[in-house]
Motif scaffolding. Structure first.
Motif, PDB file in Angstrom:
ATOM      1  N   TYR A 118       6.675 -29.699  -2.040  1.00  2.00           N
ATOM      2  CA  TYR A 118       6.313 -30.959  -2.687  1.00  2.00           C
ATOM      3  C   TYR A 118       7.255 -31.280  -3.851  1.00  2.00           C
ATOM      4  CZ  TYR A 118       2.060 -31.817  -0.016  1.00  2.00           C
ATOM      5  OH  TYR A 118       1.182 -32.103   0.994  1.00  2.00           O
ATOM      6  N   HIS A 119       7.568 -30.291  -4.666  1.00  2.00           N
ATOM      7  CA  HIS A 119       8.466 -30.547  -5.791  1.00  2.00           C
ATOM      8  C   HIS A 119       9.870 -30.906  -5.297  1.00  2.00           C
ATOM      9  CE1 HIS A 119       6.100 -29.726  -9.383  1.00  2.00           C
ATOM     10  NE2 HIS A 119       5.481 -28.777  -8.699  1.00  2.00           N
ATOM     11  N   GLY A 120      10.332 -30.204  -4.279  1.00  2.00           N
ATOM     12  CA  GLY A 120      11.663 -30.497  -3.749  1.00  2.00           C
ATOM     13  C   GLY A 120      11.761 -31.894  -3.187  1.00  2.00           C
ATOM     14  N   ARG A 121      10.743 -32.303  -2.426  1.00  2.00           N
ATOM     15  CA  ARG A 121      10.758 -33.657  -1.857  1.00  2.00           C
ATOM     16  C   ARG A 121      10.706 -34.716  -2.955  1.00  2.00           C
ATOM     17  NH1 ARG A 121       6.129 -34.418   2.311  1.00  2.00           N
ATOM     18  NH2 ARG A 121       6.919 -36.561   2.224  1.00  2.00           N
TER      19      ARG A 121
ATOM     20  N   GLU B 103      18.204 -31.822   1.498  1.00  2.00           N
ATOM     21  CA  GLU B 103      17.517 -32.244   2.723  1.00  2.00           C
ATOM     22  C   GLU B 103      17.541 -31.147   3.777  1.00  2.00           C
ATOM     23  OE1 GLU B 103      19.385 -35.878   3.850  1.00  2.00           O
ATOM     24  OE2 GLU B 103      18.056 -37.109   2.611  1.00  2.00           O
ATOM     25  N   ARG B 104      18.680 -30.468   3.913  1.00  2.00           N
ATOM     26  CA  ARG B 104      18.764 -29.366   4.889  1.00  2.00           C
ATOM     27  C   ARG B 104      17.805 -28.238   4.518  1.00  2.00           C
ATOM     28  NH1 ARG B 104      24.292 -30.166   4.204  1.00  2.00           N
ATOM     29  NH2 ARG B 104      24.431 -28.259   2.939  1.00  2.00           N
ATOM     30  N   ALA B 105      17.760 -27.909   3.234  1.00  2.00           N
ATOM     31  CA  ALA B 105      16.892 -26.819   2.795  1.00  2.00           C
ATOM     32  C   ALA B 105      15.423 -27.167   3.017  1.00  2.00           C
ATOM     33  CB  ALA B 105      17.155 -26.505   1.330  1.00  2.00           C
ATOM     34  N   LEU B 106      15.046 -28.410   2.748  1.00  2.00           N
ATOM     35  CA  LEU B 106      13.661 -28.821   2.972  1.00  2.00           C
ATOM     36  C   LEU B 106      13.298 -28.758   4.449  1.00  2.00           C
ATOM     37  CD1 LEU B 106      13.438 -31.846   0.505  1.00  2.00           C
ATOM     38  CD2 LEU B 106      12.065 -29.760   0.393  1.00  2.00           C
ATOM     39  N   ALA B 107      14.197 -29.212   5.308  1.00  2.00           N
ATOM     40  CA  ALA B 107      13.943 -29.171   6.752  1.00  2.00           C
ATOM     41  C   ALA B 107      13.812 -27.737   7.239  1.00  2.00           C
ATOM     42  CB  ALA B 107      15.059 -29.900   7.503  1.00  2.00           C
TER      43      ALA B 107
ATOM     44  N   ILE C 235      17.096 -25.159  -2.653  1.00  2.00           N
ATOM     45  CA  ILE C 235      16.789 -26.502  -3.143  1.00  2.00           C
ATOM     46  C   ILE C 235      17.193 -26.620  -4.613  1.00  2.00           C
ATOM     47  CG2 ILE C 235      14.888 -28.049  -3.753  1.00  2.00           C
ATOM     48  CD1 ILE C 235      13.474 -27.084  -1.171  1.00  2.00           C
ATOM     49  N   ARG C 236      16.868 -25.576  -5.393  1.00  2.00           N
ATOM     50  CA  ARG C 236      17.221 -25.601  -6.815  1.00  2.00           C
ATOM     51  C   ARG C 236      18.738 -25.625  -6.998  1.00  2.00           C
ATOM     52  NH1 ARG C 236      12.727 -23.112 -10.133  1.00  2.00           N
ATOM     53  NH2 ARG C 236      14.316 -22.782 -11.729  1.00  2.00           N
ATOM     54  N   ILE C 237      19.441 -24.826  -6.195  1.00  2.00           N
ATOM     55  CA  ILE C 237      20.897 -24.771  -6.323  1.00  2.00           C
ATOM     56  C   ILE C 237      21.529 -26.109  -5.947  1.00  2.00           C
ATOM     57  CG2 ILE C 237      22.973 -23.725  -5.350  1.00  2.00           C
ATOM     58  CD1 ILE C 237      21.422 -21.083  -5.164  1.00  2.00           C
ATOM     59  N   HIS C 238      21.117 -26.655  -4.807  1.00  2.00           N
ATOM     60  CA  HIS C 238      21.678 -27.933  -4.369  1.00  2.00           C
ATOM     61  C   HIS C 238      21.311 -29.047  -5.351  1.00  2.00           C
ATOM     62  CE1 HIS C 238      23.036 -26.088  -0.763  1.00  2.00           C
ATOM     63  NE2 HIS C 238      21.855 -25.984  -0.194  1.00  2.00           N
ATOM     64  N   MET C 239      20.077 -28.998  -5.854  1.00  2.00           N
ATOM     65  CA  MET C 239      19.639 -30.027  -6.793  1.00  2.00           C
ATOM     66  C   MET C 239      20.484 -29.973  -8.066  1.00  2.00           C
ATOM     67  SD  MET C 239      17.034 -32.245  -6.658  1.00  2.00           S
ATOM     68  CE  MET C 239      15.749 -31.424  -5.733  1.00  2.00           C
ATOM     69  N   ALA C 240      20.711 -28.759  -8.559  1.00  2.00           N
ATOM     70  CA  ALA C 240      21.477 -28.609  -9.794  1.00  2.00           C
ATOM     71  C   ALA C 240      22.898 -29.133  -9.643  1.00  2.00           C
ATOM     72  CB  ALA C 240      21.497 -27.142 -10.205  1.00  2.00           C
ATOM     73  N   ARG C 241      23.406 -29.091  -8.422  1.00  2.00           N
ATOM     74  CA  ARG C 241      24.776 -29.546  -8.179  1.00  2.00           C
ATOM     75  C   ARG C 241      24.830 -30.988  -7.710  1.00  2.00           C
ATOM     76  NH1 ARG C 241      26.568 -24.008  -5.004  1.00  2.00           N
ATOM     77  NH2 ARG C 241      27.280 -22.847  -6.840  1.00  2.00           N
ATOM     78  N   GLY C 242      23.663 -31.600  -7.534  1.00  2.00           N
ATOM     79  CA  GLY C 242      23.652 -32.969  -7.040  1.00  2.00           C
ATOM     80  C   GLY C 242      24.004 -33.078  -5.572  1.00  2.00           C
TER      81      GLY C 242
END
Length: 983
Positions: free
Chosen positions: A737-740, A713-717, A700-707
């Motif tokens: 919770y933080h990721g969502r 969404e895949r990581a959260l699921a 989630i952190r990696i995908h978030m950092a890259r936009g």
């Protein structure tokens, strides 16, 4: 020693005999018939191609799937004869059910591969696969690393034997596998990467009923890298004709061929059984009758011996069969005479140590033909023979088979004792699922054996305690709770306080892992049962401290941890002392002092001295976390690497390294080294659901950092699938919770109001904001959400913003708030976002900026963007531009951060500029600013310092503006600037 896994090994060489005994192969027949290989050329090519790819350094696994009799074993025989790899070995799973010998195919493979190799046969790590004597008190440790070391040792052995020349491994009949075999197989598939190993696993798919454990596992295996599935279907009419002609010596008539093809369904085994039948002798009604046609013409004694052999499964050791036959009145010579017709009729195949049925279906048919009374008597004779002792069988093998046959014979007293001994043997082999199953078999039989406690020298509550601990080791926490609860119901705490206390502690550990506060009630009840100064009190108090900490009761947890240290030192309980010190050091890590590090290092040292591996690793992991909270990220990274090195020293790197690799990746991500973090994660697969779920937090952190919002969404699921809320502690769900929230606020369709409602939902669920110190340094993320909501005009947004702001302020101003550098940074960031007066907010940003220089990449960008907001509001455009330049420079260097945020900041800066005339000569606003400074005679470095941009950027702007002005040096540019009124 008899090898019931039937392992074989060979080194390929031009002069070596290529014949290989394989259990259950379809073509153990005469030379003319053994050459029949029909309809499988494409499948053989698939296997050989995978083997060649393995030789190139890419580990390959092929799942060979098909119905019974479809030709899997025949294909494997052909493959083993033709494979290009230098060494091959084979092991088979056994059809014994719950009482089966754990790791049977791998025991066979390890024995075969250990012969003649450099690796000693008595290797400590491999000892679990080589059945020995049971020992210890029968209590599984929830911190036991034996299973991890065993898995690691098998992996290392395969890697050693694969070079040079490659290694081909065949595991037959996975549908009969025990849980430990499946676990070891999955571990190997996830950890064999660039080793020249080709692993072929056969599965009878028609045996996979709805609840079969392979039903959900097979699709997971197929999704693994370097794993392919090869399905064997029925033979076509033409292929049936070819097979039948080869077996019968002449082509069939069209009518006979149509009949055989229709009735056999293209199954090669049934085709072979039909050959010679369609000549007027009548066609059998079904598969059983078809298979039994080979058996029915045999002599009476031969059929009796086959019936005895079938009760053992599809294979039997000669010495064991001989002992059973003797109890049936069949002597050694008579047994040999009876077996010969069965071998000649291709019903049995002789191996080095015993006999294998022509096919497992044939063994099933023979056993199914026995009347119930005869079948039970056969099982009883096996039990009697095994109890008396059979030459060549190890104690462990004897125990497992005795448990199986005694239970099948309804000999409950003998089955009870045998199952207990088999459970002890399984524990020694770290076969934890089988250990639990056998203990539950003992409990099942308990009521049927009035003197069970005397036979085992143990009360039922003692067995239930072992069952509770075993269930914890296997991860079945609800079964652990059930066993402990049942054990407590059997006991009077006043007459047996020690056993009652043990059961309460065991149940408390299960409750703790389930995230249930009932763990505290059990631990306190256990402490009350034991007298002051009792040796168990230290362990109970240490466990209480750990539970209190996880539940968020920090003050009580600290008191318990300090008490546990005192108690442990008073009774010399070094293990509990280490455990309590690590907990205490972890609790105090919220305080900005050196004490947490000192306590953690002391606990780590004691744990290492006493062999408490899990406490040692937990301490190291928490020490790394302490470094993170002190904003010493590089030191945290060094400690995380140290943990992986320690795992390697202990022989558990690839079995347990996945969880600790998560820590290494976290620090690498914090430093902006995302690609390196991804390589670390790829090199250390996560086998357990909990570890894999935590890894999704990193993704989630990696995908978030890259936009990459789809990736988020895949990581959260995946996180929720691996770790449903009802199986998770509150701390674990902070990630979710933080990721969502970040997805709702920053994703392609921002929904800040929904994110705010999520905050209140999380507060109600797990104390997301108000009751946990673990996420204190991340509260600023929710504070930034408040700022977003305040800038919106949708109905209800303002109310949501102030409700959330009130909850955050209440937490931020608590007297017991954390004081570490990370917590101080997080507090100033949060207050900066919450403050509505830009001047007041800027005070917090000024305090945060020096701390942010030591923080992770994401937090640094958040700090600069927050300061930018209030600097711009105060009209301090120069410093605001400095913040923007910092964000853009770090984004350009790491590729991390949100380009959309940078664009918003740039637009805000531009919009805040005072109106001025359109820049002359086609210059941009930035080029005009640079030209003004050049006209003042400043160098590129000095211009950069004045405008808060890099010298390289200045050089680009100078080149562009000189081209637009039509000049070729800085002096001419300065003169032109004066002409334009810019000098």
């Amino acid at each position: 020693m008899a090898d019931f896994g039937l392992g074989t090994v060979r080194n390929r060489a031009p002069t070596l005999d290529r014949a290989l005994p394989v259990p259950g192969i379809l073509t153990s027949m005469s030379p003319s018939e053994s050459s029949v290989f029909v309809g499988r050329a494409r499948h053989l090519d698939h296997l050989l191609t995978d083997a060649r790819r393995a030789l190139s350094g890419e580990t390959r696994t092929t799942l060979l799937c098909g119905d019974a009799g479809i030709g899997k074993s025949r294909l494997l025989t052909e493959y083993l004869e033709r494979t290009p790899v230098e060494r091959t070995a084979l092991g088979a799973c056994l059809e014994l059910g719950t009482e089966g010998i754990a790791y049977a195919p791998f025991t066979a493979l390890v024995r075969a591969l250990s012969r003649g190799g450099e690796r000693p046969f008595d290797d400590v790590g491999l000892a679990g696969l080589l059945p020995g004597e049971a020992g210890g008190d029968g209590l599984p440790s929830t911190d036991d690393n034996g299973r991890a070391r065993l898995f690691e040792a098998v992996l290392t052995l395969l890697e050693e034997r694969a070079r040079p020349g490659g290694l081909g491994l065949v595991v037959e009949d996975l549908h009969w596998s025990d849980a430990s075999t499946r676990d070891l197989l999955v571990f190997l598939l996830r950890n064999l990467h660039t080793v020249p190993v080709h692993l072929v696993v056969s599965v009878r798919v028609d045996d996979l009923h709805r609840t079969h454990p392979l039903r959900p596992l097979l699709p997971e295996l197929e999704r693994l890298p370097r794993v392919s599935r090869l399905d064997l279907g029925p033979l076509s009419r033409e292929e049936v004709a070819e097979q039948a002609a080869a077996l019968g010596g002449a082509p069939l008539s069209g009518t006979d061929l149509d009949l055989i093809h229709e009735r056999s369904g293209g199954n090669p085994l049934f085709v072979e059984s039909f050959v010679g039948v369609a000549d007027g002798a009548g066609v059998p009604d079904g598969p059983r009758e078809l298979l039994m046609r080979r058996v029915e013409p045999l002599p009476d004694t031969t059929r009796e011996v086959l019936g005895l052999a079938s009760v053992a499964g599809d294979r039997v050791d000669h010495a064991l069969l001989s002992a059973v036959a003797e109890r049936s009145g069949i002597g050694e010579d008579e047994l040999d005479e009876a077996l010969r017709p069965a071998v000649d009729a291709r019903v049995l195949t002789a191996t080095d140590t015993g006999y294998v049925f022509r096919h497992a279906l044939l063994a099933e048919a023979v056993e199914g033909d026995l009347l119930p009374g005869r079948r039970i008597r056969a099982h009883r004779r096996y039990a009697e023979a095994l109890e008396a002792g059979v030459p060549g069988l190890s104690g462990a093998t004897t125990a497992f088979h005795l448990a199986h046959h005694a239970y099948a014979a309804h000999d409950h007293p003998r089955a009870l004792v045998a199952s207990w001994e088999a459970a002890e043997r399984a524990l020694v082999s770290a076969a934890h699922p089988e250990h639990l199953d056998l203990l539950e078999r003992v409990l099942e039989l308990w009521e049927s054996v009035p003197d069970a406690a005397e036979r085992l020298s143990l009360p039922r509550s003692g067995v239930l305690l072992r069952g509770c601990l075993a269930a914890q080791v296997t991860g079945d926490l609800r079964r652990a709770v059930d066993h402990a609860t049942e054990g407590l119901a059997d006991l009077d705490p006043e007459t047996d306080p020690e056993t009652s206390a043990r059961l309460l502690v065991a149940r408390a550990r299960a409750y703790k892992d389930l995230g249930r506060t009932a763990a505290l009630d059990d631990l306190r009840a256990a402490a009350r049962l034991l007298p002051e100064g009792h040796v168990e009190q230290a362990a109970i108090t240490a466990a209480t401290a750990s539970v209190l900490m996880l539940q968020g009761f920090e003050t009580e947890a600290e008191e318990s941890a300090r008490s546990a240290v005192r108690l442990a030192r008073s009774v010399g309980d070094r293990a509990s002392e280490a455990d309590a010190l690590v907990t205490l050091g972890t609790l105090l890590e919220a305080v900005d002092s050196n004490e947490p590090e000192e306590l953690l290092r002391e606990g780590i040292g004691i744990a290492r001295e006493t062999g408490e591996v899990q406490v040692e690793l937990r301490g190291l992991n928490n020490l790394a976390s302490n470094m993170h909270r002190r904003l010493e990220i590089e030191r945290g990274l060094e400690l995380s690497w140290e943990i992986l090195e320690r795992c390697a020293e202990l022989g558990i790197l690839r079995s347990q390294g996945g969880g600790y690799a998560n820590g290494v990746a976290l620090y690498l991500i914090s430093l902006g080294r995302v690609e390196e973090a991804e390589r670390v994660l790829a090199d250390h697969p996560a086998d357990e659901d909990l570890i894999a779920a935590r890894r999704q937090g990193l993704m989630i952190r990696i995908h978030m950092a890259r936009g990459d919002w789809e990736g988020v969404e895949r990581a959260l699921a995946t996180f929720v699938r691996l770790l449903p809320r009802d199986r998770s502690s509150a701390m674990e769900y902070l990630t979710h919770y933080h990721g969502r929230m970040l997805l709702l606020v920053n994703g392609p369709e921002p929904r800040p109001a929904e994110a705010a409602r999520l905050a209140f939902e999380g507060e109600e669920d797990i104390g997301l904001i108000g009751n946990t110190r673990h996420a204190y340094h991340e509260l600023f993320v929710w504070a930034e959400l408040v700022d977003r909501l305040r800038g919106r005009t949708a109905p209800g947004d303002a109310e949501l913003a102030e409700r959330l702001a009130g909850l955050l302020l209440e937490t931020l101003e608590r007297e017991d708030r954390p004081t570490t550098p990370a917590a101080r940074l997080g507090r100033h960031l949060a207050l900066g976002w919450l403050e509505t007066d830009p001047a007041e907010a800027l005070e917090h940003w000024e305090r945060a900026l020096p701390l942010a220089e030591r923080a992770d990449v994401s937090t640094r960008m958040d700090t600069w963007s927050g300061a930018f907001r209030d600097l711009l509001a105060l009209g301090r455009r120069d410093r605001a531009r400095e913040m923007l330049e910092r964000v853009e420079e770090l984004h350009g260097r790491t590729g991390l951060g949100l380009p959309e945020r940078n664009e918003r900041m740039r637009a805000a800066l531009t919009a805040s500029a005072p109106e001025r005339a359109v820049p002359p000569a086609g210059l941009t606003s930035r080029e005009v600013e640079v030209l003004v400074e050049v006209a003042r005679g400043l160098s590129n470095r000095e211009v950069g310092e004045a405008l808060f941009i890099s010298p390289k950027t200045v050089s680009v702007h100078v080149t562009n503006l000189m081209a637009k002005l039509g000049v070729d040096n800085r002096t001419a540019a300065a003169a032109k600037a004066r002409e334009l009124g810019l000098g």
